[in-house]
Design a protein around this motif. Structure first.
Motif, PDB file in Angstrom:
ATOM      1  N   SER A  69      -9.026 -29.626 -17.158  1.00 35.47           N
ATOM      2  CA  SER A  69      -7.823 -28.824 -17.327  1.00 35.47           C
ATOM      3  C   SER A  69      -8.190 -27.378 -17.693  1.00 35.47           C
ATOM      4  O   SER A  69      -9.086 -27.155 -18.500  1.00 35.47           O
ATOM      5  CB  SER A  69      -6.964 -29.453 -18.426  1.00 35.47           C
ATOM      6  N   GLY A  70      -7.515 -26.446 -17.082  1.00 34.85           N
ATOM      7  CA  GLY A  70      -7.758 -25.046 -17.385  1.00 34.85           C
ATOM      8  C   GLY A  70      -8.928 -24.435 -16.634  1.00 34.85           C
ATOM      9  O   GLY A  70      -9.294 -23.285 -16.862  1.00 34.85           O
ATOM     10  N   SER A  71      -9.525 -25.195 -15.693  1.00 33.39           N
ATOM     11  CA  SER A  71     -10.707 -24.677 -14.996  1.00 33.39           C
ATOM     12  C   SER A  71     -10.350 -23.700 -13.881  1.00 33.39           C
ATOM     13  O   SER A  71     -11.228 -23.043 -13.338  1.00 33.39           O
ATOM     14  CB  SER A  71     -11.525 -25.842 -14.441  1.00 33.39           C
ATOM     15  N   GLY A  72      -9.060 -23.621 -13.518  1.00 33.12           N
ATOM     16  CA  GLY A  72      -8.659 -22.642 -12.503  1.00 33.12           C
ATOM     17  C   GLY A  72      -8.294 -23.256 -11.160  1.00 33.12           C
ATOM     18  O   GLY A  72      -8.107 -22.533 -10.182  1.00 33.12           O
ATOM     19  N   LYS A  73      -8.145 -24.573 -11.103  1.00 34.27           N
ATOM     20  CA  LYS A  73      -7.840 -25.239  -9.826  1.00 34.27           C
ATOM     21  C   LYS A  73      -6.505 -24.762  -9.255  1.00 34.27           C
ATOM     22  O   LYS A  73      -6.418 -24.382  -8.087  1.00 34.27           O
ATOM     23  CB  LYS A  73      -7.782 -26.763 -10.032  1.00 34.27           C
ATOM     24  N   SER A  74      -5.464 -24.795 -10.106  1.00 34.43           N
ATOM     25  CA  SER A  74      -4.149 -24.347  -9.631  1.00 34.43           C
ATOM     26  C   SER A  74      -4.217 -22.897  -9.191  1.00 34.43           C
ATOM     27  O   SER A  74      -3.621 -22.515  -8.176  1.00 34.43           O
ATOM     28  CB  SER A  74      -3.108 -24.478 -10.737  1.00 34.43           C
ATOM     29  N   THR A  75      -4.915 -22.097  -9.955  1.00 29.44           N
ATOM     30  CA  THR A  75      -4.974 -20.669  -9.650  1.00 29.44           C
ATOM     31  C   THR A  75      -5.603 -20.426  -8.277  1.00 29.44           C
ATOM     32  O   THR A  75      -5.159 -19.547  -7.541  1.00 29.44           O
ATOM     33  CB  THR A  75      -5.738 -19.926 -10.752  1.00 29.44           C
ATOM     34  N   VAL A  76      -6.615 -21.223  -7.920  1.00 24.71           N
ATOM     35  CA  VAL A  76      -7.216 -21.065  -6.592  1.00 24.71           C
ATOM     36  C   VAL A  76      -6.181 -21.289  -5.502  1.00 24.71           C
ATOM     37  O   VAL A  76      -5.993 -20.435  -4.626  1.00 24.71           O
ATOM     38  CB  VAL A  76      -8.405 -22.040  -6.394  1.00 24.71           C
ATOM     39  N   ASP A 105      -7.351  -9.854 -19.757  1.00 28.38           N
ATOM     40  CA  ASP A 105      -8.803  -9.815 -19.975  1.00 28.38           C
ATOM     41  C   ASP A 105      -9.477 -11.115 -19.577  1.00 28.38           C
ATOM     42  O   ASP A 105     -10.695 -11.212 -19.540  1.00 28.38           O
ATOM     43  CB  ASP A 105      -9.104  -9.591 -21.476  1.00 28.38           C
ATOM     44  N   PHE A 106      -8.642 -12.127 -19.309  1.00 29.57           N
ATOM     45  CA  PHE A 106      -9.194 -13.460 -19.109  1.00 29.57           C
ATOM     46  C   PHE A 106      -9.627 -13.651 -17.656  1.00 29.57           C
ATOM     47  O   PHE A 106      -8.815 -13.560 -16.727  1.00 29.57           O
ATOM     48  CB  PHE A 106      -8.122 -14.484 -19.514  1.00 29.57           C
ATOM     49  N   HIS A 107     -10.908 -13.893 -17.462  1.00 28.75           N
ATOM     50  CA  HIS A 107     -11.484 -14.028 -16.119  1.00 28.75           C
ATOM     51  C   HIS A 107     -11.267 -15.467 -15.628  1.00 28.75           C
ATOM     52  O   HIS A 107     -12.061 -16.341 -15.946  1.00 28.75           O
ATOM     53  CB  HIS A 107     -12.983 -13.696 -16.200  1.00 28.75           C
TER      54      HIS A 107
HETATM   55  N1  ATP Z   1       0.269 -16.721 -15.700  1.00 32.79           N
HETATM   56  C1  ATP Z   1      -0.824 -16.877 -16.496  1.00 32.79           C
HETATM   57  N2  ATP Z   1      -1.098 -15.962 -17.461  1.00 32.79           N
HETATM   58  C2  ATP Z   1      -2.169 -16.101 -18.253  1.00 32.79           C
HETATM   59  N3  ATP Z   1      -3.047 -17.113 -18.180  1.00 32.79           N
HETATM   60  C3  ATP Z   1      -2.827 -18.064 -17.252  1.00 32.79           C
HETATM   61  C4  ATP Z   1      -1.704 -17.990 -16.365  1.00 32.79           C
HETATM   62  N4  ATP Z   1      -1.742 -19.066 -15.551  1.00 32.79           N
HETATM   63  C5  ATP Z   1      -2.837 -19.768 -15.914  1.00 32.79           C
HETATM   64  N5  ATP Z   1      -3.495 -19.170 -16.918  1.00 32.79           N
HETATM   65  C6  ATP Z   1      -4.746 -19.631 -17.532  1.00 32.79           C
HETATM   66  O1  ATP Z   1      -5.726 -19.676 -16.541  1.00 32.79           O
HETATM   67  C7  ATP Z   1      -6.557 -20.800 -16.721  1.00 32.79           C
HETATM   68  C8  ATP Z   1      -6.614 -21.597 -15.452  1.00 32.79           C
HETATM   69  O2  ATP Z   1      -5.330 -22.128 -15.205  1.00 32.79           O
HETATM   70  P1  ATP Z   1      -5.045 -23.145 -14.029  1.00 32.79           P
HETATM   71  O3  ATP Z   1      -3.619 -23.508 -14.113  1.00 32.79           O
HETATM   72  O4  ATP Z   1      -5.549 -22.603 -12.757  1.00 32.79           O
HETATM   73  O5  ATP Z   1      -5.945 -24.382 -14.461  1.00 32.79           O
HETATM   74  P2  ATP Z   1      -5.996 -25.819 -13.831  1.00 32.79           P
HETATM   75  O6  ATP Z   1      -7.427 -26.051 -13.503  1.00 32.79           O
HETATM   76  O7  ATP Z   1      -5.009 -25.946 -12.752  1.00 32.79           O
HETATM   77  O8  ATP Z   1      -5.622 -26.714 -15.059  1.00 32.79           O
HETATM   78  P3  ATP Z   1      -4.683 -28.033 -15.116  1.00 32.79           P
HETATM   79  O9  ATP Z   1      -5.553 -29.178 -14.761  1.00 32.79           O
HETATM   80  O10 ATP Z   1      -4.273 -28.070 -16.556  1.00 32.79           O
HETATM   81  O11 ATP Z   1      -3.541 -27.811 -14.194  1.00 32.79           O
HETATM   82  C9  ATP Z   1      -5.997 -21.579 -17.888  1.00 32.79           C
HETATM   83  O12 ATP Z   1      -6.789 -21.292 -19.025  1.00 32.79           O
HETATM   84  C10 ATP Z   1      -4.615 -21.045 -18.057  1.00 32.79           C
HETATM   85  O13 ATP Z   1      -4.257 -21.051 -19.422  1.00 32.79           O
END
Ligand code: ATP
Ligand code: MG
Lengths: 246, 253
Positions: free
Chosen positions: A40-47, A17-19
């Motif tokens: 931290s947690g803003s989604g950088k890694s995910t991008v 559910d988490f956008h």
């Molecule tokens: N596999 C996953 N399942 C569920 N939630 C996730 C998963 N991976 C990341 N998240 C959540 O998605 C959000 C973004 O994560 P992400 O790792 O992209 O952040 P980030 O900006 O890289 O943070 P950081 O600076 O801590 O590395 C975070 O709230 C994290 O908890």
């Protein structure tokens, strides 16, 4: 007109559910350098993980040199090795020597012979300034050296673009600059790079575009001059003041 | 426990030798001709027990890997097949499975037009291997999962496919974590091989049963049987500990 290397259009991603990513738009020209920062947690890694398909995105499009990257396994397979990735934790293969870490991809995924692969490995080890460590095991190296091996391992695939996810965050302070120096050289040689980092000195020097993310959105996006000189949003100002303090 | 058990058994044996009325240690007294013959008869089952166990364990190690790999894939149907196999096989008691394989499987073969008889030897091996493979598959699973996710992600970004990632990156690292529990699992097979006696396999337990029928000395004969298994298992345990030390030593390089 510079050719477009990577283009994200309205990319969205959810973890359940988490956008996590909300309408991400990003256009990276060939040879351009983009630095992404944010709390931290803003989604950088995910991008960056969506760009090389370590994660699937749910809507929007991602293109690499005009070819769309879908979540289809064949599409995923087609780009493996085309986009290099450098991880915060290096992720070297601990059971293989430095040289074998570098030759594995070219030999197995690119069908190079061992001698071709070794020649290429030594070339890139020289470029990251550790030509004499080829026979060592990863854990015999310092963190800074390990990260440079990881960069060389990516380069051995001769990728079209290189992604970095906080490449210096796990390093002792005295080793950060040796890795950043190597990255700067790569940037000067025209590598297309997307770098998640909080090293603002590095960002000022090499970035063509600065991206600031918060809560899954790109909040601010512009040239380093505008970004550092005149941040528009309060969130970005606060972040910058915190990060530039030390 | 084991440390206390050996002297205890020896004590029981020795006290029995001292000719008190109800004991019948003479049946396995090596000093008498008859006793020595009996001992040789009992120990002669050792070869079969070891052979069955080794072959079944070998098959189980291969089968377990074949079962474990789909469980690690991204495809949820493959993962489902893996789960069903493991849960199903793990929940069947060994004895019913042995009967099913020995008495039932030939009928299945016959209905398919094959005339494949199953002798006690292969019946025991097939049953032990299948039953054990559910456990070895789980050992592989935990070994593979103990390798950090970053490793397979790194492999993916340098262009390795699933098979190559397993072959060159994950399994070589998982092996040292998998070997000691796999060797331990061998002890399970050795003990379970005793069930093969009920389908007529001439191994340690079967020999003991046959001698009991002719000699009417269950206490003495089954005592010796237990000692036989004990010695076997102690030897294997020592091997496992040696392996664990060796693996642990490698880790520290
Ligand atoms: N596999 C996953 N399942 C569920 N939630 C996730 C998963 N991976 C990341 N998240 C959540 O998605 C959000 C973004 O994560 P992400 O790792 O992209 O952040 P980030 O900006 O890289 O943070 P950081 O600076 O801590 O590395 C975070 O709230 C994290 O908890
Ligand atoms: Mg991150």
């Amino acid at each position: 007109m510079v050719e477009t290397a990577i283009e994200l259009v309205d990319v969205n991603k959810w973890f359940g559910d988490f956008h996590v990513l909300k309408d991400i738009n990003l256009k990276v020209g060939a040879g351009e350098k983009v630095v992404i920062c944010g709390p931290s947690g803003s989604g950088k890694s995910t991008v960056v993980r969506c760009i090389n398909k370590l994660e699937a995105h749910q809507s929007g499009t991602i293109h690499l040199y005009g070819a769309e990257l879908t979540n289809d396994p064949r599409s995923v397979a087609s780009i493996q090795g085309e986009i290099g990735m450098v991880f915060q934790q290096f992720n070297l293969f601990p059971h293989l020597s430095v040289l074998d870490n570098l030759t594995l991809g070219p030999m197995k995924a690119r069908d190079l012979t061992r001698s071709e692969a070794e020649e290429r490995a030594r070339h890139y080890l020289t470029r990251v300034r550790i030509p004499d460590q080829a026979a060592k095991m990863p854990k015999q190296l310092s963190g800074g050296q390990q990260q440079r091996v990881a960069i060389a391992r990516s380069l051995c695939m001769e990728p079209k673009a290189l992604l970095f996810d906080e490449p210096t965050s796990a390093l002792d302070p005295e080793m950060i600059s040796e890795v950043l120096d190597v990255m700067e050289e790569l940037a000067q040689d025209g590598m297309t790079m997307i770098v998640v980092t909080h090293e603002m000195g590095f960002a000022r020097k090499v970035a063509d575009q600065m991206v600031f993310m918060d809560e899954g959105e790109i909040v601010e996006h512009g040239t380093p001059e505008d970004f550092f000189g005149d941040p528009k949003t309060a969130r970005c100002q606060k972040f910058l003041s915190q990060i530039l303090q030390h | 426990m084991k440390k206390f058990f050996v002297p205890l058994m020896l004590l029981v044996l020795l006290s029995g030798c001292s000719a008190s009325g109800n004991w019948g240690w003479y049946v396995i007294d090596p000093r008498t001709n008859g006793g020595w013959t009996n001992i040789k008869f009992l120990i002669s089952g050792m070869g079969s027990t070891i052979l069955i166990s080794v072959i079944a364990a070998t098959i189980s190690i291969v089968l377990g890997l074949i079962v474990a790999l789909p469980g690690q894939s991204g495809n949820r149907w493959l993962r489902l097949i893996n789960r069903i196999y493991v849960e199903f096989v793990r929940s069947i008691p060994l004895l019913p499975m042995l009967f099913w394989v020995f008495y039932g499987l030939p009928i299945v073969f016959k209905s398919m037009g094959f005339n494949i008889p199953i002798d006690p030897f292969w019946g025991a091996i097939i049953t032990l291997a299948i039953s054990d493979s559910a456990f070895t598959a789980e050992i592989y699973r935990s070994g593979i999962q103990s390798i950090a996710r970053g490793q397979s992600e790194a492999a993916q970004t340098i262009g390795l496919n699933y098979y190559q990632t397993m072959r060159y990156v994950i399994l070589p690292q998982a092996v040292r974590r998998i070997l000691p529990p796999l060797a331990n699992q061998f002890i399970y097979i050795v003990k379970m091989s005793a069930f093969a006696s009920v389908i007529g396999m001439q191994e340690l337990t079967r020999r003991a049963n046959e001698l009991v029928v002719t000699e009417y000395r269950p206490l003495e004969i089954y005592s010796l049987l237990i000692v036989e298994y004990l010695v076997l298992v102690l030897i294997i345990s020592a091997g496992v500990r040696w392996l664990e030390r060796k693996m642990g030593a490698d880790e520290r390089v």
